[in-house]
Design a protein around this motif. Sequence first.
Motif, short mmCIF file in Angstrom:
data_model
loop_
_atom_site.label_atom_id
_atom_site.label_comp_id
_atom_site.label_asym_id
_atom_site.label_seq_id
_atom_site.Cartn_x
_atom_site.Cartn_y
_atom_site.Cartn_z
N ILE A 58 0.88 -1.17 0.00
CA ILE A 58 0.00 0.00 0.00
C ILE A 58 0.92 1.22 0.00
O ILE A 58 1.80 1.31 0.87
N ILE A 59 0.70 2.14 -0.92
CA ILE A 59 1.45 3.41 -0.86
C ILE A 59 0.58 4.43 -0.13
O ILE A 59 -0.63 4.50 -0.35
N TRP B 53 5.34 18.04 -9.35
CA TRP B 53 6.43 17.54 -8.49
C TRP B 53 5.93 16.35 -7.65
O TRP B 53 6.59 15.30 -7.55
N CYS B 54 4.73 16.51 -7.09
CA CYS B 54 4.15 15.43 -6.25
C CYS B 54 3.90 14.18 -7.10
O CYS B 54 4.16 13.05 -6.66
N ILE B 55 3.39 14.38 -8.30
CA ILE B 55 3.04 13.25 -9.15
C ILE B 55 4.31 12.52 -9.60
O ILE B 55 4.36 11.28 -9.64
N LYS B 56 5.35 13.32 -9.88
CA LYS B 56 6.62 12.70 -10.30
C LYS B 56 7.16 11.81 -9.16
O LYS B 56 7.59 10.67 -9.38
N CYS C 24 8.10 6.48 -6.86
CA CYS C 24 7.87 5.54 -5.76
C CYS C 24 7.31 4.22 -6.31
O CYS C 24 7.76 3.13 -5.92
N ILE C 25 6.38 4.32 -7.23
CA ILE C 25 5.79 3.10 -7.83
C ILE C 25 6.88 2.32 -8.57
O ILE C 25 7.06 1.11 -8.37
N GLU C 26 7.64 3.05 -9.41
CA GLU C 26 8.65 2.39 -10.25
C GLU C 26 9.74 1.74 -9.40
O GLU C 26 10.25 0.67 -9.74
N SER C 27 10.10 2.37 -8.29
CA SER C 27 11.20 1.80 -7.51
C SER C 27 10.73 0.72 -6.52
O SER C 27 11.52 0.17 -5.77
#
Length: 451
Positions: free
Chosen positions: A132-133, A189-192, A197-200
């Motif tokens: 869960i993020i 900036w927040c979306i990036k 976070c998802i990719e890593s």
Amino acid sequence: MIKNLLHSIIVCPDWTKNYPKIEYGKGVYLYDNVGKRYLDASSGSAAVSNLGHGLTEIGDVINEQVRKATILPTHTFSSEIVETYLEKLVSFSPKGFKRAWTCMSGTEAVENSLKAALQYQQLIGQNKRHKIISRWFSYHGNSIFTLDVGGMKYRRGMYEKWLHNFPHISPAYKYRYGEGMTDGEYTDWCIKEFIQCIESNDPDTIAAFIAEPVVGAALGAVPPPKDYFKKIRKICDNYGILLISDEVMTGFGRLGTPFGIEKFGVTPDIIASGKGISGGYFPLSAILLHERIANTFEENQSSFKGGHTFACNPVGAAVGNFVIDYIKDNNLLKNVNNMGICLKQQLKELEKFELVGDVRGEGLLLGIELVKDKYTKQPFPIENDIGQRIFNDALKHGVILYPGKGSVDGVLGNHILICPPLTVNKSEILEIAGTLQLVIKNAEEAMSISY
Ligand code: PLP
């Protein structure tokens, strides 16, 4: 032996203090046992008493239901009141929501929402999806699971060994983290950061993202930039991640819409709600599933693997049923919109004070961030305990606020939440604002000695 230790407040920080005892409440006011009146601008702890205190009609509703049935053998029966209520709850929810299920606390609602998301991912064959993020500086409840998903450092502190199973991203908190950026730049900036976070974290292992539409107690009513949630929704869709809206504080009209996320033009997959769902008259909370999710459970003929003794309780259903009718019959959403604007205008006037860094919020969930230096946004040292000082002084003058801390780095930073019942009227708003003017001025005068 600590003389003043009360059993009921064993978790309160000051064991040596004599806490006033409340005898009863009426409307936005509470009265203690020596007859002192307090305007409850915190609506219980906090943002619970949406309909105000002392509504005798709810007493009648509870009485009537208790005389009929208080608990069901839910492994074999349902009841008319429960089914009627769950239908009503679904129709009070954003378009496309199909199923509801009740439990007793916000923590349970969030935990069960997370579990529903995990079960859904398994039902569609996404068995790897277990993470869960969430966002730092959010509160999602007090069980180990919800503390881990949550982002309040001082609440997580003593459980560190049991935590850190899930990734966190920054809050959408422009006052502190978006300095010098436009709303659009800050959102990007927040979306990036979300995408990174998802990719890593191996995208195929992420089940859901959870957020409060407006961060309540943890940050003091911080709304996101306008398009933040629309962009979050798009990223979630691209990666097969469910969006859970934690509406324990923002639901049931607090922001002037039935659920807070509706303010931002986004439909989540799952909603967790609590607090205002019963106006504080019964321990009640709920999870709500969008048809995208509910249909999968139905197609697989899978029951939700959550369960609590008091789930779908008939007394809770009777109270919840009354609350939704009351909100509609008394035009409370309109009152929140009108009184929210009025209260915010009044709070904006406090910006003239040196120690008021930011005034923010939506509807009747408003906050003030207190700073030592308005221009550098430097927080007060912990020992100043500025939030508590202002809270104490306001209490002395008969207004209950909700102080919070940790808004800068989890430890430093002070804010005050102002969230009166949704029934509040103009003269009560002026009483809250007048008291705030007075106690902030008092604090500023006292501080100038120690600045
Ligand atoms: N989620 C949010 C956003 C909350 O504000 C809270 C409580 O303050 C919770 C979850 C937990 O709710 P409860 O205290 O009813 O367990």
